[in-house]
Motif scaffolding. Structure first.
Motif, PDB file in Angstrom:
ATOM      1  N   LEU A  39       0.838  -1.204   0.000  1.00  0.00           N
ATOM      2  CA  LEU A  39       0.000   0.000   0.000  1.00  0.00           C
ATOM      3  C   LEU A  39       0.873   1.254   0.000  1.00  0.00           C
ATOM      4  O   LEU A  39       0.584   2.231  -0.685  1.00  0.00           O
ATOM      5  CB  LEU A  39      -0.918  -0.005   1.228  1.00  0.00           C
ATOM      6  CG  LEU A  39      -2.127  -0.948   1.174  1.00  0.00           C
ATOM      7  CD1 LEU A  39      -2.792  -1.027   2.544  1.00  0.00           C
ATOM      8  CD2 LEU A  39      -3.129  -0.480   0.132  1.00  0.00           C
ATOM      9  N   SER A  40       1.958   1.215   0.772  1.00  0.00           N
ATOM     10  CA  SER A  40       2.858   2.371   0.855  1.00  0.00           C
ATOM     11  C   SER A  40       3.521   2.664  -0.481  1.00  0.00           C
ATOM     12  O   SER A  40       3.663   3.824  -0.885  1.00  0.00           O
ATOM     13  CB  SER A  40       3.922   2.129   1.931  1.00  0.00           C
ATOM     14  OG  SER A  40       3.327   1.986   3.205  1.00  0.00           O
ATOM     15  N   GLU A  41       3.934   1.601  -1.187  1.00  0.00           N
ATOM     16  CA  GLU A  41       4.597   1.789  -2.477  1.00  0.00           C
ATOM     17  C   GLU A  41       3.642   2.355  -3.516  1.00  0.00           C
ATOM     18  O   GLU A  41       4.015   3.239  -4.300  1.00  0.00           O
ATOM     19  CB  GLU A  41       5.184   0.459  -2.956  1.00  0.00           C
ATOM     20  CG  GLU A  41       6.392   0.007  -2.131  1.00  0.00           C
ATOM     21  CD  GLU A  41       6.810  -1.421  -2.446  1.00  0.00           C
ATOM     22  OE1 GLU A  41       7.997  -1.738  -2.243  1.00  0.00           O
ATOM     23  OE2 GLU A  41       5.949  -2.216  -2.884  1.00  0.00           O
ATOM     24  N   LEU A  42       2.397   1.847  -3.536  1.00  0.00           N
ATOM     25  CA  LEU A  42       1.426   2.383  -4.485  1.00  0.00           C
ATOM     26  C   LEU A  42       1.089   3.831  -4.134  1.00  0.00           C
ATOM     27  O   LEU A  42       0.907   4.666  -5.022  1.00  0.00           O
ATOM     28  CB  LEU A  42       0.147   1.534  -4.481  1.00  0.00           C
ATOM     29  CG  LEU A  42      -0.952   1.994  -5.448  1.00  0.00           C
ATOM     30  CD1 LEU A  42      -0.419   2.118  -6.871  1.00  0.00           C
ATOM     31  CD2 LEU A  42      -2.134   1.021  -5.413  1.00  0.00           C
ATOM     32  N   ALA A  43       1.022   4.126  -2.851  1.00  0.00           N
ATOM     33  CA  ALA A  43       0.748   5.497  -2.424  1.00  0.00           C
ATOM     34  C   ALA A  43       1.844   6.440  -2.908  1.00  0.00           C
ATOM     35  O   ALA A  43       1.581   7.537  -3.401  1.00  0.00           O
ATOM     36  CB  ALA A  43       0.633   5.552  -0.899  1.00  0.00           C
ATOM     37  N   GLU A  44       3.085   5.995  -2.795  1.00  0.00           N
ATOM     38  CA  GLU A  44       4.216   6.821  -3.222  1.00  0.00           C
ATOM     39  C   GLU A  44       4.209   7.033  -4.729  1.00  0.00           C
ATOM     40  O   GLU A  44       4.452   8.141  -5.209  1.00  0.00           O
ATOM     41  CB  GLU A  44       5.529   6.149  -2.803  1.00  0.00           C
ATOM     42  CG  GLU A  44       6.767   6.944  -3.176  1.00  0.00           C
ATOM     43  CD  GLU A  44       8.051   6.278  -2.706  1.00  0.00           C
ATOM     44  OE1 GLU A  44       9.135   6.747  -3.113  1.00  0.00           O
ATOM     45  OE2 GLU A  44       7.977   5.295  -1.942  1.00  0.00           O
ATOM     46  N   GLN A  45       3.893   5.983  -5.489  1.00  0.00           N
ATOM     47  CA  GLN A  45       3.912   6.080  -6.943  1.00  0.00           C
ATOM     48  C   GLN A  45       2.733   6.866  -7.501  1.00  0.00           C
ATOM     49  O   GLN A  45       2.840   7.496  -8.551  1.00  0.00           O
ATOM     50  CB  GLN A  45       3.927   4.678  -7.560  1.00  0.00           C
ATOM     51  CG  GLN A  45       5.220   3.912  -7.309  1.00  0.00           C
ATOM     52  CD  GLN A  45       5.255   2.574  -8.031  1.00  0.00           C
ATOM     53  OE1 GLN A  45       4.543   2.374  -9.005  1.00  0.00           O
ATOM     54  NE2 GLN A  45       6.066   1.653  -7.546  1.00  0.00           N
ATOM     55  N   VAL A  48      -1.537   9.146  -4.045  1.00  0.00           N
ATOM     56  CA  VAL A  48      -2.780   8.970  -3.291  1.00  0.00           C
ATOM     57  C   VAL A  48      -2.434   8.417  -1.918  1.00  0.00           C
ATOM     58  O   VAL A  48      -1.630   7.484  -1.795  1.00  0.00           O
ATOM     59  CB  VAL A  48      -3.737   7.994  -4.017  1.00  0.00           C
ATOM     60  CG1 VAL A  48      -5.007   7.779  -3.205  1.00  0.00           C
ATOM     61  CG2 VAL A  48      -4.081   8.519  -5.404  1.00  0.00           C
ATOM     62  N   ALA A  49      -3.028   8.976  -0.880  1.00  0.00           N
ATOM     63  CA  ALA A  49      -2.707   8.567   0.482  1.00  0.00           C
ATOM     64  C   ALA A  49      -2.944   7.075   0.709  1.00  0.00           C
ATOM     65  O   ALA A  49      -3.907   6.503   0.195  1.00  0.00           O
ATOM     66  CB  ALA A  49      -3.534   9.371   1.478  1.00  0.00           C
ATOM     67  N   LYS A  50      -2.060   6.469   1.482  1.00  0.00           N
ATOM     68  CA  LYS A  50      -2.157   5.045   1.787  1.00  0.00           C
ATOM     69  C   LYS A  50      -3.511   4.709   2.394  1.00  0.00           C
ATOM     70  O   LYS A  50      -4.132   3.688   2.050  1.00  0.00           O
ATOM     71  CB  LYS A  50      -1.029   4.652   2.746  1.00  0.00           C
ATOM     72  CG  LYS A  50      -1.085   3.223   3.244  1.00  0.00           C
ATOM     73  CD  LYS A  50       0.056   2.964   4.228  1.00  0.00           C
ATOM     74  CE  LYS A  50      -0.044   1.580   4.847  1.00  0.00           C
ATOM     75  NZ  LYS A  50       1.061   1.351   5.827  1.00  0.00           N
ATOM     76  N   SER A  51      -4.001   5.541   3.293  1.00  0.00           N
ATOM     77  CA  SER A  51      -5.279   5.279   3.951  1.00  0.00           C
ATOM     78  C   SER A  51      -6.437   5.305   2.963  1.00  0.00           C
ATOM     79  O   SER A  51      -7.385   4.517   3.069  1.00  0.00           O
ATOM     80  CB  SER A  51      -5.525   6.314   5.061  1.00  0.00           C
ATOM     81  OG  SER A  51      -5.533   7.629   4.519  1.00  0.00           O
ATOM     82  N   ALA A  74      -0.430   4.946 -12.137  1.00  0.00           N
ATOM     83  CA  ALA A  74       0.584   4.215 -11.381  1.00  0.00           C
ATOM     84  C   ALA A  74       0.551   2.727 -11.693  1.00  0.00           C
ATOM     85  O   ALA A  74       1.577   2.045 -11.616  1.00  0.00           O
ATOM     86  CB  ALA A  74       0.379   4.442  -9.880  1.00  0.00           C
ATOM     87  N   LEU A  75      -0.628   2.198 -12.060  1.00  0.00           N
ATOM     88  CA  LEU A  75      -0.782   0.765 -12.316  1.00  0.00           C
ATOM     89  C   LEU A  75      -0.763   0.423 -13.813  1.00  0.00           C
ATOM     90  O   LEU A  75      -1.043  -0.712 -14.191  1.00  0.00           O
ATOM     91  CB  LEU A  75      -2.093   0.268 -11.691  1.00  0.00           C
ATOM     92  CG  LEU A  75      -2.125   0.321 -10.153  1.00  0.00           C
ATOM     93  CD1 LEU A  75      -3.542   0.078  -9.644  1.00  0.00           C
ATOM     94  CD2 LEU A  75      -1.173  -0.695  -9.557  1.00  0.00           C
ATOM     95  N   ASP A  76      -0.447   1.411 -14.658  1.00  0.00           N
ATOM     96  CA  ASP A  76      -0.328   1.182 -16.106  1.00  0.00           C
ATOM     97  C   ASP A  76      -1.593   0.599 -16.720  1.00  0.00           C
ATOM     98  O   ASP A  76      -1.555  -0.388 -17.456  1.00  0.00           O
ATOM     99  CB  ASP A  76       0.851   0.254 -16.426  1.00  0.00           C
ATOM    100  CG  ASP A  76       2.189   0.926 -16.208  1.00  0.00           C
ATOM    101  OD1 ASP A  76       2.263   2.141 -16.439  1.00  0.00           O
ATOM    102  OD2 ASP A  76       3.140   0.244 -15.799  1.00  0.00           O
TER     103      ASP A  76
END
Length: 206
Positions: A39-45, A48-51, A74-76
């Motif tokens: 979740l943290s990595e997707l948030a960074e990329q 969008v906030a992790k929460s 972020a997810l292509d």
């Protein structure tokens, strides 16, 4: 799409709840896990906030189109496919060549087109390979128990897994464990093409 709606005062961005189906959370989670992102990595990329991502995956919030757009980037995947619904209705899904994601090997000699269906990416992935002579794809292991299949359509390839190396020409198919480091190479003096299918461990779970 997200930028255009902002210029209209943002009202359209807040209407995401009206068009998002209950499959959105599952789709985001499936893609995130398929790419082995936390979740943290997707948030960074995505920015969008992790929460917020966590709430979206649990279908506990109605995200705006701006949020969905950032996640899709972020997810292509196109925002239209993220928002698609009606799984039980007849359909024909088309992705144009220009919209097909392309990965390029580190040596720049091998191109991997992601032609698999996004709804199966967690357990089944397939790709089209176009390679110059000497081009190689050096991959780390996928989920334990995963199997890959390489069907050569032109030229000649070899696959290296551990101490084993096997070659294949047009019309041949190689199948091998891909839950460890594996290398696909285009050998010989001619360009090559192949279809590669990866069956992940998730396909046999449950």
């Amino acid at each position: 799409m997200g930028i255009e709606t902002k210029e209209r005062g943002g009202r359209e961005l807040e209407s995401g709840a009206q068009i998002v189906s209950g499959q959105l959370g599952k789709t985001i989670q499936r893609l995130r896990k398929a790419y082995n992102l936390s979740l943290s990595e997707l948030a960074e990329q995505s920015g969008v906030a992790k929460s917020i991502i966590s709430q979206i995956e649990r279908n506990e919030t109605n995200p705006t189109l701006a949020t969905i757009w950032r996640l899709s980037q972020a997810l292509d995947i196109s925002i239209e496919r993220v928002l698609s619904s009606g799984e039980e209705e007849p359909f024909i899904d088309k992705t144009s060549r220009s919209d097909t994601p392309i990965l390029v090997s580190e040596d720049g000699k091998l191109r991997l087109a992601i032609i698999g269906w996004i709804k199966t990416v967690e357990w089944l992935q397939w790709y089209e390979i176009q390679a110059e002579p000497g081009g190689e794809l050096d991959s780390e292991g996928h989920q334990r128990g995963s199997i890959e299949s390489l069907s050569v359509t032109s030229g000649e390839f070899e696959v290296e897994v551990g101490d084993i190396i096997q070659r294949a020409k047009a019309g041949d198919t190689l199948r091998y464990r891909c839950d460890r480091r594996h290398i696909v190479r285009c050998v010989g003096d001619q360009p090559g093409s192949a279809l590669m299918v990866c069956i992940l461990k998730a396909a046999v779970m449950e």
